[in-house]
Design a protein around this motif. Structure first.
Motif, short mmCIF file in Angstrom:
data_model
loop_
_atom_site.label_atom_id
_atom_site.label_comp_id
_atom_site.label_asym_id
_atom_site.label_seq_id
_atom_site.Cartn_x
_atom_site.Cartn_y
_atom_site.Cartn_z
N GLU A 1 1.08 -1.40 0.00
CA GLU A 1 0.22 0.28 -0.54
C GLU A 1 0.88 1.37 0.60
O GLU A 1 0.53 2.11 -0.09
CB GLU A 1 -0.95 -0.24 1.20
N ASP A 2 1.90 1.02 0.24
CA ASP A 2 2.81 2.31 0.52
C ASP A 2 3.06 2.46 -1.09
O ASP A 2 3.88 2.30 -1.96
CB ASP A 2 3.97 2.21 0.54
N GLN A 3 3.49 4.68 -1.28
CA GLN A 3 3.46 5.36 -2.20
C GLN A 3 4.81 4.49 -3.25
O GLN A 3 5.11 4.41 -4.42
CB GLN A 3 2.55 5.78 -1.96
N ARG B 1 5.32 1.09 -4.37
CA ARG B 1 4.46 1.48 -5.72
C ARG B 1 5.53 1.90 -7.22
O ARG B 1 5.63 0.93 -8.45
CB ARG B 1 3.16 1.70 -5.51
N ASN C 1 -1.48 -9.47 -1.69
CA ASN C 1 -2.34 -9.18 -0.89
C ASN C 1 -1.46 -8.44 0.23
O ASN C 1 -1.42 -8.92 0.89
CB ASN C 1 -3.36 -10.09 -1.23
N PRO C 2 -2.51 -7.14 0.70
CA PRO C 2 -2.35 -6.77 1.84
C PRO C 2 -2.72 -7.37 2.86
O PRO C 2 -3.36 -8.69 3.02
CB PRO C 2 -2.70 -5.38 2.56
N VAL D 1 -6.76 -3.67 -3.07
CA VAL D 1 -5.63 -2.38 -2.75
C VAL D 1 -3.77 -3.59 -3.83
O VAL D 1 -3.32 -2.48 -3.98
CB VAL D 1 -5.21 -2.87 -1.34
N ASN E 1 -4.88 -2.48 -7.52
CA ASN E 1 -4.23 -0.71 -7.61
C ASN E 1 -2.97 -0.98 -7.12
O ASN E 1 -2.14 0.71 -8.46
CB ASN E 1 -4.77 -0.47 -6.29
N SER E 2 -2.52 -1.27 -6.51
CA SER E 2 -0.51 -1.29 -6.75
C SER E 2 -0.37 -1.92 -7.97
O SER E 2 0.70 -1.89 -8.58
CB SER E 2 -0.26 -1.99 -5.33
#
Length: 342
Positions: free
Chosen positions: A163-165, A168, A182-183, A190, A193-194
């Motif tokens: 999830e960290d910008q 990514r 997956n987180p 999530v 999206n990554s």
């Protein structure tokens, strides 16, 4: 600031010149990168097996393990692409404990990041020399990737990092395969999206520079199970989970839809022997559904010489000091099973 600047680390380019990779091994990496890329893009029907210890804590045992893996690879390379798992950074849920050889070359001593970088690069180069197989590592710290970018053929983005910008965006600049897990919550949106972010071009700040990336079409999903608010593990490797992931991919404009299934972590509830059964179920799902076969390109397995795990300081050769792993005999049998049934 409550931060002491202890010493400056060597620049990656200078570091790689001092600890240089042989020209012959550069050609090996180029060929391996293409082989893995062909699997993820659907040009090859081979199956990825990313396998190795939870954390690579000592060079001698790791090289012993990789040498064994290389002999098995010779027998299955027409069906499988084995990627040695050499994870040198260990994420910690609370920030405490052993953080991997990159931080602590000796798990029983204080951190030393420069010695850690040397130990990591030495281990990766020697593993490549003895096996001819370029490895996978986890990118826990994005700024450290340039120290190994000429060796690695696969990079994992962990459940706590996905999830960290910065993770990514840095992944969008890789030219090798990148598995986005997956987180821990299990939220597939999530994860997807990554992957979307990693597959597209970006401009951002990296190592003190303004950089531009072109996007990484080899970014893909990794299912590793989840954990709920009460600490209970939930698996996401079952047929229905894989079918749902296929449908979610169909809804999005993503390059090269691909998934790798992590057979340990919350998928197994950290019951390491369950990895054998889980891999078998994943292969069964691929045989049952053409869509799942097209989507699922490989598995991740935690494996070492001795099964289980030990506490730091016990000194058992080839036994994990972090999460428990399959032992060598079970691992070898599992690889042959995968080759026969993938």
């Amino acid at each position: 600031m409550g931060m002491e600047f202890v010493r400056q680390l060597p620049k990656p380019d200078d570091f790689k010149k001092e600890y240089a990779l042989a020209d012959s091994l550069k050609a090996v990496k180029e060929a391996r990168d293409k082989e893995i890329s062909d699997v993820l893009t659907g040009k090859s029907d081979k199956f990825l097996v990313i396998i190795g210890p939870c954390s690579a804590d000592r060079e001698d045992a790791l090289l012993d393990y990789i040498s064994r893996l290389a002999k098995v690879n010779e027998k299955v390379k027409d069906k499988l692409v084995i990627i040695p798992r050499i994870y040198t950074n260990k994420p910690r849920t609370t920030g405490e404990g052993y953080k991997g050889i990159a931080s602590q070359p000796n798990p029983e001593k204080e951190p030393d990041l420069i010695k850690g970088l040397i130990a990591v690069r030495s281990m990766h180069m020697k593993a490549l020399e003895v096996s001819g197989m370029t490895p996978a590592d986890e990118m826990l710290y994005p700024e450290n990737y340039p120290y190994l970018d000429d060796i690695l053929s696969y990079v994992a983005i962990g459940a706590r990092s996905v999830e960290d910008q910065q993770h990514r965006l840095t992944t969008s600049g890789f030219d090798v395969a990148a598995g986005m897990k997956n987180p821990t919550s299990g939220d597939l949106t999530v994860m997807l999206n990554s992957v979307y972010a990693a597959q597209h071009a970006h401009t951002f700040t990296y190592r003190g520079w303004e950089v531009k990336t072109t996007g990484n079409p080899l970014a893909h999903t990794v299912l590793r199970g989840s954990i709920n608010a009460y600490g209970r593990s939930f698996a996401n490797y079952h047929y229905e989970d894989l079918q749902r992931l296929y449908e979610l991919y169909e809804e999005r404009e993503l390059h090269n839809p691909a998934a790798v299934i992590d057979a340990n972590h919350n998928n197994s509830g950290k019951k390491f022997k369950e990895q054998v059964r889980i891999v078998g179920e994943v292969l069964h799902s691929r045989r049952h559904s053409d869509n799942i076969k097209k989507l699922v390109k490989g598995v991740m397995i935690e494996s070492y010489i001795e099964e289980g795990c030990q506490k730091i300081g016990e000194g058992i050769y080839g036994k994990s000091i972090t999460d428990p792993c399959l032992g060598w005999d079970d691992s070898e049998k599992l690889i042959y099973y995968i080759a026969e049934n993938c």
